[in-house]
Enzyme design. Structure first.
Site, PDB file in Angstrom:
ATOM      1  CB  THR A  42      -0.908   0.018   1.242  1.00  0.00           C
ATOM      2  OG1 THR A  42      -1.699  -1.166   1.266  1.00  0.00           O
ATOM      3  CG2 THR A  42      -1.822   1.234   1.234  1.00  0.00           C
ATOM      4  CB  THR A  43       3.679   2.320   2.183  1.00  0.00           C
ATOM      5  OG1 THR A  43       2.904   1.952   3.324  1.00  0.00           O
ATOM      6  CG2 THR A  43       4.400   3.615   2.484  1.00  0.00           C
ATOM      7  CB  ILE A  71       4.601  -4.872   7.771  1.00  0.00           C
ATOM      8  CG1 ILE A  71       5.124  -6.321   7.762  1.00  0.00           C
ATOM      9  CG2 ILE A  71       4.686  -4.274   6.370  1.00  0.00           C
ATOM     10  CD1 ILE A  71       4.379  -7.267   6.852  1.00  0.00           C
TER      11      ILE A  71
END
Length: 293
Positions: free
Chosen positions: A44-45, A203
């Site tokens: 996502t990042t 994470i």
């Protein structure tokens, strides 16, 4: 297989949105030098939702090649299409990733049985260690602990990233799946407590900008050193919160830009961090000595 501070790596981009390969290589070196324990590429990042399949595979390949075995690389390969998830996972294996991270299929809102069959199909199609990723706040679907327990019986499904922020939920998963099934936090604000409760690592978004401190905090938590972990985590809490003032990865990409580590590029529909939030994020970076006053 993995433990500690695992950075959910941002994908650096030029102002026109092209991936900046030189900045990407430099980011990998930054994390090797600052003791990050693993890199998660194109999650996502890393703006997985805005990269096409070719770009997605190329970024994973570049990270693997730059890492040169010095740090494990976990490739984000999830999709709301099972076929696409299989193809991305195959690509990650071919370019040498150590494992894959697969988000629950977003938008489709599958049933628990649909989730089970989706992850079972990917695991059966590609012989690489796979980590489930549950983040209902972004996907509109919540994979329940019972479904995780069913999937834990599949040999190459090795763990889960739980981003619910619910420590008791993670404890339930640990209890159902046993100590060999690796549970990782996907929520920086509660990661310390989760590791003290038996999780294997975090994470992390915060690790993009404060990798060494995140590594030290995670190592202390994994060793059961509560006071040391809490002391470090207390210093990081401002970042844990303020890197989510707007949707991830908007704030963390601006923070990395403010630190001089990446250009300012980000892809629509994401936009640059609002000026009123830039002041707040800059102040948190300044407090930790990550930028000048």
């Amino acid at each position: 297989m993995f433990q500690g501070s695992m950075v959910a790596l941002a994908t650096p981009m030029h102002e026109d949105g092209r991936v900046d390969e030189a900045a990407l290589a430099a980011l990998v070196e930054f994390h090797v030098e600052n003791q990050t324990d693993a890199i998660v590429a194109v999650g996502t990042t890393g703006e997985s939702a805005t990269l096409d399949e070719t770009e997605h595979c190329e970024v994973v390949k570049q990270v693997v090649e730059q890492a040169r075995g010095r740090i494990p690389v976990i490739a984000g390969t999830g999709s709301n299409s099972t076929r696409e998830a299989i193809e991305l996972t195959r690509c990650a294996k071919e370019v040498g990733a150590d494992a894959c991270l697969l988000v629950t299929p977003y938008y489709n809102k599958p049933t628990q049985e649909g989730l089970y069959q989706h992850f079972k199909a990917v695991a059966g199609a590609v012989a690489i260690p796979q980590i489930l990723y549950n983040v209902p706040g972004r996907t509109a679907v919540d994979m329940l602990p019972g479904t995780v327990a069913r999937l834990a019986d599949i040999e190459n499904i090795i763990g889960i990233k739980d981003a619910t922020g619910d420590v008791q939920r993670a404890r339930d998963i640990i209890g159902l799946c046993g100590p060999d099934f690796e549970v990782y936090s996907g929520d920086d604000g509660t990661a310390m407590e989760l590791m003290l409760a038996g999780a294997h690592g975090d994470i992390s978004v915060t690790a993009n900008v404060a990798p060494k401190m995140m590594h030290e905090m995670c190592m202390a938590a994994l060793a059961g050193e509560r006071e040391t972990a809490r002391h470090l985590n207390d210093q990081l809490m401002g970042l844990h919160h303020n890197l989510f003032l707007e949707a991830n990865p908007i704030p963390v990409k601006w923070a990395l830009y403010d630190m001089g580590l990446i250009p300012g590029g980000i892809r629509l529909p994401l936009t640059i961090l609002a000026p009123e939030y830039q002041v707040i994020v800059h102040d948190e970076l300044r407090k930790l000595g990550l930028v000048d006053a």
